[in-house]
Design an enzyme around this catalytic site. Structure first.
Site, PDB file in Angstrom:
ATOM      1  N   ASP A  26       0.856  -1.170   0.000  1.00 15.12           N
ATOM      2  CA  ASP A  26       0.000   0.000   0.000  1.00 15.12           C
ATOM      3  C   ASP A  26       0.904   1.235   0.000  1.00 15.12           C
ATOM      4  OD1 ASP A  26      -2.495   1.383   0.168  1.00 15.12           O
ATOM      5  OD2 ASP A  26      -2.100   1.730   2.303  1.00 15.12           O
ATOM      6  N   ASP A  28      -0.310   5.134   0.725  1.00 15.64           N
ATOM      7  CA  ASP A  28      -0.646   6.100   1.765  1.00 15.64           C
ATOM      8  C   ASP A  28      -0.600   5.447   3.140  1.00 15.64           C
ATOM      9  OD1 ASP A  28      -1.287   8.450   0.143  1.00 15.64           O
ATOM     10  OD2 ASP A  28      -2.987   7.289  -0.572  1.00 15.64           O
ATOM     11  N   ASP A 225      -1.401  -0.638   6.111  1.00 10.94           N
ATOM     12  CA  ASP A 225      -1.624   0.007   7.407  1.00 10.94           C
ATOM     13  C   ASP A 225      -3.078  -0.049   7.841  1.00 10.94           C
ATOM     14  OD1 ASP A 225      -2.342   1.921   5.305  1.00 10.94           O
ATOM     15  OD2 ASP A 225      -2.588   3.365   6.938  1.00 10.94           O
TER      16      ASP A 225
END
Length: 345
Positions: A26, A28, A225
């Site tokens: 990922d 961001d 995250d």
């Protein structure tokens, strides 16, 4: 983090970049936040790549093109090509193209990344509900997307035009904190029209399929995250995952994670790719779990943490194992908070 019911893919002495052939990363909250690289991200990824691990950047953010993302990563010190980037715009464009004829008009509510992805699938982007669209494609349009774009989506969807969303993330990390994501904008249209879109992004199957098709990964490791997109998507796809604590998810949220949101491993940041993640072992004496110098178990519905190892993350690992065990089904948030306070997390 190893869940009690999971087995490790390779020797426990291997680092993650040795045990898996491809990292599905990922962006961001994992690689960067607010456009700037997160601490330790650049050197960790360069080292993992130089050691033979393929890096694929998989993002639910449909705003930018793969070319723009690759340029950004290269500028930050992580050389990348457009082929290394997979976006939810690409996933939703494939989904739409499988249901509409080539050349069909698609009303675009979003940014350039979505337009480019639709054109690559032979579809024709349009800007107005009055352009006779055969579908509506909605993706994150950035902080400056005008309200008028949501109105156009509402007009078309209310008339029965099929509606597609790149992803349903309610929030997105930024350099100033947590901001509204595409899912928040989708909710606006949903409230107005009383209907819901077909969605493509993580954790849904279209995004996982797009990623595997484009990378050819055989032993992928999802790195993210967010529990409700990255980790859930890995769980749904039957692949292992690493949660990093540099973005949205807090240790308390991790302890409370439902089964489909539980990662295989957890670490502070992307340095976790370069290490052999420690085993969480059952402790026959307490009926709980041990890792490093820490032990945790559930007693009368409360989490108990003992020990004092050098690595607080080992304490978090055993707390998760205890909280996620059959005995931990009813552990309260207050108990979890007290245990985490001991770890300084």
């Amino acid at each position: 983090m190893n869940q009690p019911v999971r087995t490790r893919p390779e020797s426990s002495r291997q680092s993650l970049n040795e045990a898996y052939d491809t990292a599905l990363l990922d962006l961001d909250g994992v690689v960067y936040a607010g456009g700037e690289a997160i601490d330790h991200a650049v050197e960790s990824l360069v080292t993992a790549r130089d050691g033979g691990m393929r890096l694929a950047y998989v993002t639910n953010n449909a705003l930018r093109t793969p070319e723009a993302v690759a340029e950004h990563l290269t500028r930050l010190g992580m050389p990348a090509t457009p082929d290394d980037v997979i976006t939810s715009a690409q996933a939703v464009a494939r989904l739409i193209s499988e249901q509409l004829p080539k050349g069909a008009r698609v009303l675009v509510i979003g940014g350039e990344g979505l337009r480019v992805a639709l054109r690559e699938r032979g579809l024709t982007p349009v800007d107005s509900a009055d352009d006779d669209p055969a579908a509506v494609a909605q993706g994150y349009g950035g902080p400056d997307m005008p309200w008028a774009r949501l109105m156009e989506a509402g007009y078309a969807v209310a008339r029965g035009v099929p509606w597609f969303a790149s992803n349903l993330d309610l929030t997105i990390p930024s350099g100033r904190g947590i901001a509204p994501g595409n899912g928040a904008a989708v909710e606006v249209v949903r409230i107005v029209t009383g209907t819901s879109p077909q969605a493509a992004g993580k954790p849904l199957p279209p995004m996982h399929r797009e990623t595997i098709l484009r990378t050819g990964a055989r032993r992928p490791l999802v790195v993210g995250d967010r529990l409700d997109t990255d980790i859930e998507g890995a769980y749904a796809g039957g692949v292992d995952s690493l949660l990093v604590l540099t973005g949205v998810t807090t240790p308390a949220q991790l302890l409370a994670a439902e089964p489909g949101h539980r990662p295989t491993y957890v670490d502070r940041d992307l340095r976790g790719l370069l290490t052999s993640q420690p085993e969480v072992e059952r402790d026959g004496e307490s009926g709980g779990f041990r890792c490093g110098g820490w032990a945790a178990w559930v007693e009368n519905g409360a989490l108990v943490l003992e020990g004092g190892g050098e690595e607080p993350l080992d304490g978090l690992r055993v707390l998760c194992a205890a909280a996620w065990s059959e005995a931990g089904d009813g552990v309260s948030g207050a108990d979890a908070g007290k245990a985490l306070a001991r770890l300084g997390l």
